[in-house]
Design a protein around this motif. Structure first.
Motif: not given
Ligand code: G1P
Length: 299
Positions: A285-291
């Motif tokens: 979640k932290d590394v993916c901006p789209c969650g």
């Protein structure tokens, strides 16, 4: 109906898709978190109730045999250091199942590799698992096939539907749905069809349950696709002789012999890992901006 007790796992391949990582270690020993991929395959076999594994090996694959063996020295060191959890884990691996190795002296193809198991398997039905194909499922894929075998009593290949542009990478089956759920009676099989050769997208994955007649057929199978003795060609002959089923297994399959497939397998295993899973999902979640939603991640 004869019981299925043995599983053949061909591990003789060179692993060129993973060079240079596989220059000095077998591709089957590449790890997914803290276990080599081959251990996931063997654990599927064990969880399915199989009693013996037959590895078809080649030069440079002794690390696989060592992995499933008992290591007296390591055991002593861990005992001295009182590393109980590790000791238990290592004992678990060496007690998993009986492992027998047979050499494939020349790389003449998958059909040839399976033929090497003839003497050890004998006259009984058996499973074949390809080490590149990792299946994540509630009921182990082999168990699903064994359950179907108890109803149909014939050879079975596990399949999944793939996009048409990928059919040239697989053995493809054609067939009619039967009364059994997810099950097809096979009419034709083609190894890695060129575009236009088959309009089916039902691809064989690396799980087979085979009648022992396959060995006699393999003795007379001549080189096919790519100049290799193809298991799929022998399966077509077996299917003509006594019928064969394709089973659309339940679960997610990863081609761990391919870099992207391997990465996807790691992500899947990591997300459901008992101690790392939650922290890993948070990291995604932290590394993916789209969650990303964990449910949407699939093979
Ligand atoms: C082998 C089989 C092919 C099957 C595939 C599944 O091909 O020959 O029929 O669909 O495994 O992974 P390979 O991927 O070894 O070229």
């Amino acid at each position: 109906m004869k019981k299925v007790r043995k599983a053949v796992i061909p591990v003789a391949g060179l692993g060129t898709r993973f060079l240079p990582a596989t220059k000095a270690i077998p591709k089957e020993m590449l790890t997914i978190i803290d276990r080599p991929t081959i251990q996931y395959i063997v654990e599927e076999v064990v969880a399915s109730g199989i009693e013996e594994v037959i590895l078809i090996t080649s030069d440079g694959k002794s690390a696989i045999e060592k992995h499933f063996d008992y290591d007296y020295e390591l055991d002593n060191v861990l005992k001295q250091k009182n590393k109980q959890e590790l000791l238990a884990e290592l004992n678990h691996i060496s007690n998993l199942i009986d492992v027998v190795s047979v050499r494939q002296k020349k790389p003449l193809g998958l059909g040839h590799a399976v033929k090497m198991a003839r003497k050890v398997v004998g006259d009984e039905p058996f499973l074949v698992l390809l080490g590149d194909d990792l299946v994540r499922s509630e009921t182990p894929c082999c168990r699903q096939m064994l359950d179907l075998y108890e109803q149909v009593g014939e050879s079975i290949v596990a399949i999944q539907r793939v996009p048409m542009e990928q059919t040239r990478n697989y053995g493809i089956i054609e067939g009619e749905a039967t009364g059994h759920e997810r099950t097809y009676k096979i009419s034709r099989m083609v190894e890695k069809p060129a575009p236009g050769v088959s309009d089916s997208n039902m691809a064989i994955i690396g799980r087979y349950l085979l009648m022992p007649e396959i060995f006699e057929i393999l003795e007379n199978t001549t080189p096919g696709h790519g100049g290799e003795i193809q298991l799929t060609d022998a399966l077509q002959a077996l299917s003509n002789r006594r019928g064969m089923y394709a089973y659309e297994f339940q679960g997610r399959r990863y081609d761990a012999g391919d870099k992207l497939g391997y990465l996807k397998a790691i992500v899947d295993v990591a997300m459901s890992h008992p101690t790392l899973g939650e922290a890993f999902k948070q990291h995604l979640k932290d590394v993916c901006p789209c969650g990303p939603s964990p449910k949407k991640i699939s093979c």
